[in-house]
Scaffold this motif. Structure first.
Motif, mmCIF file in Angstrom:
data_model
loop_
_atom_site.group_PDB
_atom_site.id
_atom_site.type_symbol
_atom_site.label_atom_id
_atom_site.label_comp_id
_atom_site.label_asym_id
_atom_site.label_seq_id
_atom_site.Cartn_x
_atom_site.Cartn_y
_atom_site.Cartn_z
ATOM 1 N N GLU A 182 11.786 0.506 25.367
ATOM 2 C CA GLU A 182 11.562 -0.917 25.667
ATOM 3 C C GLU A 182 10.379 -1.094 26.618
ATOM 4 O OE1 GLU A 182 15.045 -3.472 26.273
ATOM 5 O OE2 GLU A 182 16.277 -1.865 25.456
ATOM 6 N N PHE A 183 10.217 -0.153 27.536
ATOM 7 C CA PHE A 183 9.037 -0.211 28.408
ATOM 8 C C PHE A 183 7.777 -0.106 27.539
ATOM 9 C CE2 PHE A 183 5.851 0.821 31.467
ATOM 10 C CZ PHE A 183 6.270 0.201 32.633
ATOM 11 N N ARG A 184 7.815 0.814 26.572
ATOM 12 C CA ARG A 184 6.671 0.974 25.666
ATOM 13 C C ARG A 184 6.390 -0.334 24.921
ATOM 14 N NH1 ARG A 184 6.610 5.046 20.488
ATOM 15 N NH2 ARG A 184 8.397 3.742 19.920
ATOM 16 N N GLU A 185 7.462 -1.002 24.485
ATOM 17 C CA GLU A 185 7.247 -2.241 23.730
ATOM 18 C C GLU A 185 6.617 -3.326 24.620
ATOM 19 O OE1 GLU A 185 10.659 -3.873 21.558
ATOM 20 O OE2 GLU A 185 9.281 -4.387 19.928
ATOM 21 N N ALA A 186 7.004 -3.354 25.905
ATOM 22 C CA ALA A 186 6.379 -4.314 26.830
ATOM 23 C C ALA A 186 4.891 -3.998 26.988
ATOM 24 C CB ALA A 186 7.092 -4.282 28.185
#
Ligand code: URA
Ligand code: CA
Length: 442
Positions: A252-256
């Motif tokens: 999810e950090f990557r998606e942000a």
């Protein structure tokens, strides 16, 4: 008045006065009101409800049960956001930097994940070195320099909520709308924001299963804001499927990071909800004149990389290795032993998803905690390859699982496959955004 008489008053459907509510909360926190009486009171509130004024009084009494954070020495209107809890919801990590890049002040206190929902703190900690336990003065210093910081609740914030929530959990009173509203709003007010944009989720992955219930909760929280002198707006958004494609912490950090790098299409639900949240945060923060201007500036903060720079600085200032805030380098944080494609067993259309069970499937891989003591594996989780409404053929990938520990893999796959309904006929897809409730709507 004896507390038993107060329980009777509420059980008969009368309103409690501000003073009665204050005595109830201080008595319960100090221990002169025992658990069994407070349990009966919670049940009476669940059955009889509370007026907006009673709920605002309850919120203020709870807020004052412990420490409160004073952000008044920070410049500008401090804007916060809060989600009632979702799956694949990485909006804070994208929106806080974007709003700060547009001139907003976002001093945010977030929570950890439990059960099927993720927590922003856990996602932040997936970047090596990042600290979310930062003292108040250092926190404010970071916000002064960078416009945004996200940390955990410090000190003794709203002890009344901790005690009442534990009681509600075991007395079937969690679902009382006034009790939910006061629980959420007391914590938001105690953490010092002037203005708050709430994202009230509705659907299979949310507390509020129907739009009507979500709207009741949303209106009540906006009304509490109004009655307590804070500017509050609420979005009602869909949680019948994960919001973003990623479910898991580093994923999810990557998606942000991808969103802030312009790699997430504007048609994606995550992008749309981020834009809407950001727009209303900017309006409440008085840093944009209207929705069009807010949206245009948020888009510019993606296009010119200024939003990504704020996230990078935030990680560095919170002692993390900010070199990972880069769409290529961050791949190192999601490296796992096995990536497994979970495929469709039949042809048809994806007509429904159970977002809660998809969250639980990721949790079983090690992305979340079943109990507070569980340790998270930041790299694991799943990435969705389909959304409701999509046509699929047998063998098409529904999601890719990122796996290190295979202990619960078979159960996780089973739960995931049960959570995705594939039907012969196409069905209407629920809208992503149902409504925005502002003070004018009360
Ligand atoms: N979230 C909270 O913080 N409190 C509730 O009661 C429900 C959701
Ligand atoms: Ca969240």
């Amino acid at each position: 008045m004896r507390f038993v008489d107060l329980i009777e008053k509420k059980a008969e459907g009368f309103s409690l006065s501000e003073e009665e509510i204050q005595d109830m909360i201080s008595g319960y926190v100090e221990g002169s009101v025992p658990d069994y009486q407070m349990s009966a009171m919670c049940m009476a509130i669940l059955q009889r409800g509370m007026s907006d004024e009673e709920t605002a009084d309850l919120t203020m009494a709870m807020m004052h049960s412990g420490d409160t954070v004073d952000l008044s020495d920070l410049p500008g209107i401090k804007v916060d956001k809060h989600s009632t809890g979702g799956v694949g919801d990485t909006t804070t990590l994208a929106v806080a930097p974007l709003v700060a890049a547009c001139g907003g002040t976002v001093a945010k206190m977030s929570g950890r994940g439990l059960g099927h929902t993720g927590g922003t703190l856990d996602k932040l900690e997936s970047v090596p070195g990042t600290s979310v336990e930062i003292g108040l003065e250092e926190f404010k210093e970071i916000v002064r320099k960078n416009g945004a910081a996200v940390i955990g609740q410090s000190g003794n914030l709203v002890p009344a909520d901790k005690k009442i929530y534990a009681l509600r959990d075991v007395t079937a009173t969690v679902r009382s709308i006034p009790l939910i509203a006061s629980s959420i709003m007391s914590k938001k007010l105690a953490s010092g924001a002037d203005a708050i944009v709430l994202d009230v989720k509705t659907g299979s992955g949310a507390f509020m299963r129907t739009v009507e219930e979500a709207e009741k909760l949303a209106r009540l929280m906006v009304s509490i804001g109004n009655l307590t002198g804070r500017r509050v707006r609420a979005l009602i958004t869909d949680m019948n499927q994960p919001l973003g494609t990623a479910v898991g912490n580093a994923l999810e950090f990557r998606e942000a990071v991808q969103l802030l790098s312009g790699m997430v299409p504007e048609t994606d639900p995550l992008y749309q909800v981020c834009m809407l949240l950001g727009t209303h945060m900017m309006l409440l923060g008085n840093i944009a004149a209207d929705e069009r201007e807010a949206r245009a500036r948020l888009k510019a903060a993606i296009a010119d990389g200024s939003g990504l720079r704020v996230l990078k600085n935030m990680i560095a200032l919170q002692h993390g290795d900010s070199s990972y805030v880069d769409p290529e380098k961050i791949e190192e944080l999601v490296r796992v032993r096995r990536k497994i494609d979970i495929t469709a067993k039949t042809d048809g259309f994806v007509t429904a998803m159970n977002a809660e069970n998809i969250g639980t499937a990721a949790q079983m891989l090690g992305a979340g905690r079943a109990t507070k003591e569980d340790v998270i594996d930041p790299a694991v989780g799943l990435v969705m390859k389909v959304r409701c409404g999509d046509a699929v053929r047998t063998g098409d990938t529904l999601c890719t699982m990122y796996v290190n520990d295979e202990t619960n893999l078979a159960d996780s796959i089973d739960l995931f496959l049960q959570a995705v309904t594939i039907s012969e006929n196409r069905q209407a897809v629920p809208p992503m955004i149902y409504k925005v409730i502002t003070e004018e709507d009360l």
